[in-house]
Scaffold this motif. Structure first.
Motif, mmCIF file in Angstrom:
data_model
loop_
_atom_site.group_PDB
_atom_site.id
_atom_site.type_symbol
_atom_site.label_atom_id
_atom_site.label_comp_id
_atom_site.label_asym_id
_atom_site.label_seq_id
_atom_site.Cartn_x
_atom_site.Cartn_y
_atom_site.Cartn_z
ATOM 1 N N ALA A 63 0.835 -1.206 0.000
ATOM 2 C CA ALA A 63 0.000 0.000 0.000
ATOM 3 C C ALA A 63 0.864 1.246 0.000
ATOM 4 O O ALA A 63 0.536 2.249 -0.652
ATOM 5 C CB ALA A 63 -0.929 -0.010 1.205
ATOM 6 N N GLY A 64 1.986 1.201 0.691
ATOM 7 C CA GLY A 64 2.910 2.327 0.680
ATOM 8 C C GLY A 64 3.489 2.574 -0.700
ATOM 9 O O GLY A 64 3.574 3.719 -1.156
ATOM 10 N N PHE A 65 3.867 1.504 -1.399
ATOM 11 C CA PHE A 65 4.370 1.669 -2.758
ATOM 12 C C PHE A 65 3.281 2.179 -3.694
ATOM 13 O O PHE A 65 3.549 2.973 -4.599
ATOM 14 C CB PHE A 65 4.946 0.356 -3.296
ATOM 15 C CG PHE A 65 6.368 0.139 -2.901
ATOM 16 C CD1 PHE A 65 7.363 0.967 -3.363
ATOM 17 C CD2 PHE A 65 6.706 -0.894 -2.049
ATOM 18 C CE1 PHE A 65 8.682 0.773 -3.002
ATOM 19 C CE2 PHE A 65 8.015 -1.097 -1.681
ATOM 20 C CZ PHE A 65 9.005 -0.265 -2.155
ATOM 21 N N TYR A 66 2.060 1.734 -3.473
ATOM 22 C CA TYR A 66 0.947 2.230 -4.276
ATOM 23 C C TYR A 66 0.763 3.732 -4.069
ATOM 24 O O TYR A 66 0.565 4.481 -5.023
ATOM 25 C CB TYR A 66 -0.338 1.478 -3.929
ATOM 26 C CG TYR A 66 -1.545 2.024 -4.649
ATOM 27 C CD1 TYR A 66 -1.744 1.754 -5.994
ATOM 28 C CD2 TYR A 66 -2.466 2.826 -3.991
ATOM 29 C CE1 TYR A 66 -2.832 2.265 -6.670
ATOM 30 C CE2 TYR A 66 -3.560 3.339 -4.654
ATOM 31 C CZ TYR A 66 -3.744 3.054 -5.994
ATOM 32 O OH TYR A 66 -4.825 3.569 -6.653
ATOM 33 N N LEU A 67 0.850 4.168 -2.822
ATOM 34 C CA LEU A 67 0.717 5.591 -2.542
ATOM 35 C C LEU A 67 1.852 6.399 -3.170
ATOM 36 O O LEU A 67 1.627 7.517 -3.656
ATOM 37 C CB LEU A 67 0.663 5.832 -1.035
ATOM 38 C CG LEU A 67 -0.629 5.434 -0.341
ATOM 39 C CD1 LEU A 67 -0.471 5.537 1.173
ATOM 40 C CD2 LEU A 67 -1.782 6.285 -0.814
ATOM 41 N N LEU A 68 3.062 5.856 -3.154
ATOM 42 C CA LEU A 68 4.179 6.547 -3.797
ATOM 43 C C LEU A 68 3.918 6.732 -5.291
ATOM 44 O O LEU A 68 4.165 7.805 -5.844
ATOM 45 C CB LEU A 68 5.481 5.771 -3.591
ATOM 46 C CG LEU A 68 6.055 5.737 -2.184
ATOM 47 C CD1 LEU A 68 7.311 4.866 -2.156
ATOM 48 C CD2 LEU A 68 6.361 7.111 -1.682
ATOM 49 N N GLY A 69 3.435 5.714 -5.947
ATOM 50 C CA GLY A 69 3.129 5.817 -7.373
ATOM 51 C C GLY A 69 1.939 6.700 -7.651
ATOM 52 O O GLY A 69 1.905 7.432 -8.647
ATOM 53 N N LEU A 70 0.960 6.653 -6.778
ATOM 54 C CA LEU A 70 -0.246 7.465 -6.952
ATOM 55 C C LEU A 70 0.065 8.952 -6.870
ATOM 56 O O LEU A 70 -0.576 9.761 -7.534
ATOM 57 C CB LEU A 70 -1.282 7.080 -5.889
ATOM 58 C CG LEU A 70 -2.624 7.779 -5.940
ATOM 59 C CD1 LEU A 70 -3.387 7.354 -7.182
ATOM 60 C CD2 LEU A 70 -3.421 7.469 -4.688
ATOM 61 N N ALA A 71 1.063 9.303 -6.092
ATOM 62 C CA ALA A 71 1.415 10.715 -5.916
ATOM 63 C C ALA A 71 1.809 11.364 -7.236
ATOM 64 O O ALA A 71 1.625 12.565 -7.414
ATOM 65 C CB ALA A 71 2.538 10.846 -4.908
ATOM 66 N N PHE A 72 2.337 10.590 -8.168
ATOM 67 C CA PHE A 72 2.752 11.155 -9.450
ATOM 68 C C PHE A 72 1.617 11.249 -10.452
ATOM 69 O O PHE A 72 1.782 11.872 -11.506
ATOM 70 C CB PHE A 72 3.895 10.330 -10.042
ATOM 71 C CG PHE A 72 5.165 10.448 -9.246
ATOM 72 C CD1 PHE A 72 5.955 11.571 -9.366
ATOM 73 C CD2 PHE A 72 5.553 9.440 -8.379
ATOM 74 C CE1 PHE A 72 7.126 11.695 -8.627
ATOM 75 C CE2 PHE A 72 6.717 9.554 -7.650
ATOM 76 C CZ PHE A 72 7.506 10.686 -7.770
ATOM 77 N N THR A 73 0.465 10.648 -10.161
ATOM 78 C CA THR A 73 -0.632 10.656 -11.124
ATOM 79 C C THR A 73 -1.773 11.585 -10.739
ATOM 80 O O THR A 73 -2.577 11.916 -11.606
ATOM 81 C CB THR A 73 -1.196 9.231 -11.306
ATOM 82 O OG1 THR A 73 -1.709 8.767 -10.059
ATOM 83 C CG2 THR A 73 -0.116 8.278 -11.803
#
Length: 55
Positions: free
Chosen positions: A14-24
């Motif tokens: 979930a943390g990695f998902y949030l990191l990627g989501l921040a760029f979109t």
């Protein structure tokens, strides 16, 4: 033991998902990225905390 592993894995991913989501997203990029870092840190911290007590 399996339940704790599943919890760590879910938090870590979930943390990695949030990191990627921040760029979109178009707003609150910094907050989402920081939340991702905090969730990953929580997962790793919980893992080390529970492993040190079992030894």
């Amino acid at each position: 033991m399996i339940v704790l592993f599943a919890l760590y894995l879910v938090l870590f991913l979930a943390g990695f998902y949030l990191l990627g989501l921040a760029f979109t997203v178009s707003a609150f990029q910094g907050l989402i990225f920081a939340a991702g870092i905090l969730v990953i840190s929580l997962a790793v911290g919980l893992l080390f905390h529970t492993q040190s007590r079992r030894s």
